[in-house]
Design a protein around this motif. Structure first.
Motif, PDB file in Angstrom:
ATOM      1  N   ILE A  34     -11.915   5.597  -1.585  1.00  0.00           N
ATOM      2  CA  ILE A  34     -11.952   4.226  -2.117  1.00  0.00           C
ATOM      3  C   ILE A  34     -12.152   3.231  -0.981  1.00  0.00           C
ATOM      4  CG2 ILE A  34     -10.568   2.419  -3.239  1.00  0.00           C
ATOM      5  CD1 ILE A  34      -9.385   4.710  -4.994  1.00  0.00           C
ATOM      6  N   SER A  35     -11.458   3.430   0.140  1.00  0.00           N
ATOM      7  CA  SER A  35     -11.620   2.543   1.295  1.00  0.00           C
ATOM      8  C   SER A  35     -13.061   2.558   1.791  1.00  0.00           C
ATOM      9  CB  SER A  35     -10.690   2.970   2.431  1.00  0.00           C
ATOM     10  OG  SER A  35      -9.342   2.858   2.054  1.00  0.00           O
ATOM     11  N   LEU A  72       0.390   7.245  -6.436  1.00  0.00           N
ATOM     12  CA  LEU A  72      -0.796   8.053  -6.708  1.00  0.00           C
ATOM     13  C   LEU A  72      -0.505   9.521  -6.404  1.00  0.00           C
ATOM     14  CD1 LEU A  72      -3.841   8.231  -7.431  1.00  0.00           C
ATOM     15  CD2 LEU A  72      -4.313   7.777  -5.009  1.00  0.00           C
ATOM     16  N   SER A  73       0.108   9.768  -5.266  1.00  0.00           N
ATOM     17  CA  SER A  73       0.445  11.134  -4.864  1.00  0.00           C
ATOM     18  C   SER A  73       1.405  11.782  -5.855  1.00  0.00           C
ATOM     19  CB  SER A  73       1.070  11.114  -3.471  1.00  0.00           C
ATOM     20  OG  SER A  73       1.560  12.386  -3.118  1.00  0.00           O
ATOM     21  N   ALA A 128      -4.497  12.841  -2.976  1.00  0.00           N
ATOM     22  CA  ALA A 128      -4.264  11.404  -3.101  1.00  0.00           C
ATOM     23  C   ALA A 128      -4.703  10.680  -1.835  1.00  0.00           C
ATOM     24  CB  ALA A 128      -2.783  11.134  -3.381  1.00  0.00           C
ATOM     25  N   GLY A 129      -4.414  11.258  -0.687  1.00  0.00           N
ATOM     26  CA  GLY A 129      -4.856  10.661   0.572  1.00  0.00           C
ATOM     27  C   GLY A 129      -6.372  10.608   0.667  1.00  0.00           C
ATOM     28  N   GLN A 136       2.645   7.374   4.589  1.00  0.00           N
ATOM     29  CA  GLN A 136       2.941   6.598   3.385  1.00  0.00           C
ATOM     30  C   GLN A 136       3.255   7.524   2.216  1.00  0.00           C
ATOM     31  OE1 GLN A 136      -0.582   4.247   2.789  1.00  0.00           O
ATOM     32  NE2 GLN A 136       0.002   2.713   4.290  1.00  0.00           N
ATOM     33  N   GLN A 180       1.796   2.115  -3.530  1.00  0.00           N
ATOM     34  CA  GLN A 180       0.637   2.505  -4.327  1.00  0.00           C
ATOM     35  C   GLN A 180       0.215   3.932  -4.003  1.00  0.00           C
ATOM     36  OE1 GLN A 180      -1.845  -0.800  -2.976  1.00  0.00           O
ATOM     37  NE2 GLN A 180      -2.032  -1.461  -5.110  1.00  0.00           N
ATOM     38  N   ASN A 181       0.096   4.237  -2.716  1.00  0.00           N
ATOM     39  CA  ASN A 181      -0.354   5.569  -2.313  1.00  0.00           C
ATOM     40  C   ASN A 181       0.657   6.643  -2.698  1.00  0.00           C
ATOM     41  OD1 ASN A 181      -2.690   4.469  -1.298  1.00  0.00           O
ATOM     42  ND2 ASN A 181      -2.045   4.556   0.832  1.00  0.00           N
ATOM     43  N   GLN A 187       0.784  -1.234   0.000  1.00  0.00           N
ATOM     44  CA  GLN A 187       0.000   0.000   0.000  1.00  0.00           C
ATOM     45  C   GLN A 187       0.822   1.293   0.000  1.00  0.00           C
ATOM     46  OE1 GLN A 187      -2.479   0.725   3.426  1.00  0.00           O
ATOM     47  NE2 GLN A 187      -3.984   1.827   2.199  1.00  0.00           N
ATOM     48  N   ILE A 215      -1.747   7.111   6.293  1.00  0.00           N
ATOM     49  CA  ILE A 215      -1.774   7.407   4.858  1.00  0.00           C
ATOM     50  C   ILE A 215      -0.837   8.566   4.527  1.00  0.00           C
ATOM     51  CG2 ILE A 215      -3.217   8.312   2.984  1.00  0.00           C
ATOM     52  CD1 ILE A 215      -5.500   6.558   4.177  1.00  0.00           C
ATOM     53  N   THR A 275      -7.665   7.862  -1.535  1.00  0.00           N
ATOM     54  CA  THR A 275      -7.445   6.576  -0.875  1.00  0.00           C
ATOM     55  C   THR A 275      -8.538   6.300   0.156  1.00  0.00           C
ATOM     56  OG1 THR A 275      -5.060   6.726  -1.207  1.00  0.00           O
ATOM     57  CG2 THR A 275      -5.812   5.267   0.551  1.00  0.00           C
TER      58      THR A 275
END
Length: 147
Positions: free
Chosen positions: A42-43, A25-26, A35-36, A86, A21-22, A18, A83, A39
């Protein structure tokens, strides 16, 4: 019980994947906070659809809401912290170091939570062996970070 261990293994794999991926995306969007938020949306969507699909999504009653300890409402803050970390830290320090720190600090914190039975956990005393295990993890992460 073995299914719970399998679930924990799957979560560990996800926890390693993860951050990349995050962070990607960012970086691709050039907007870390957006981006956060994506995320988290989507969650929330996956939880909503999954909960509806299996018939487990329910609205709590007033008395149910009232019996929740005050500190239990703040778990979402920790999700945001994870997040954001990350997005910002994992690309800079690398996947192995990042996850090593997250897991090792999590284990050390968990020893304290278990020992005192805080935030809803049953008491599991911090034996010498448990503390030694956490100490060895710190040494292992230091080796990963240095080399």
């Amino acid at each position: 019980m073995w299914t719970l261990y399998a679930l924990a293994i799957a979560a560990g794999i996800s926890n390693a994947i993860q951050p990349g991926q995050n962070a990607t995306l960012s970086k691709s969007l050039g907007m870390p906070i957006t981006a956060g938020l994506i995320t988290l949306i989507i969650s929330a969507t996956v939880l909503l659809v999954g909960g509806l699909a299996v018939g487990k999504l329910q609205i709590p009653s007033g008395p149910q809401l009232a019996q929740v300890p005050w500190w239990a409402w703040f778990g979402g803050l920790f999700s945001v912290l994870l997040i954001l970390t990350q997005l910002y830290a994992s690309p800079a320090i690398g996947a192995a170091t990042f996850l090593g720190i997250i897991v090792t600090v999590g284990v050390a914190t968990s020893l304290v939570l278990d020992h005192f039975g805080w935030v809803g956990f049953e008491v599991h005393h911090a034996s010498v062996w448990r503390v030694l295990g956490a100490g060895l993890m710190v040494i292992g992460v230091a080796l990963v970070a240095l080399f």
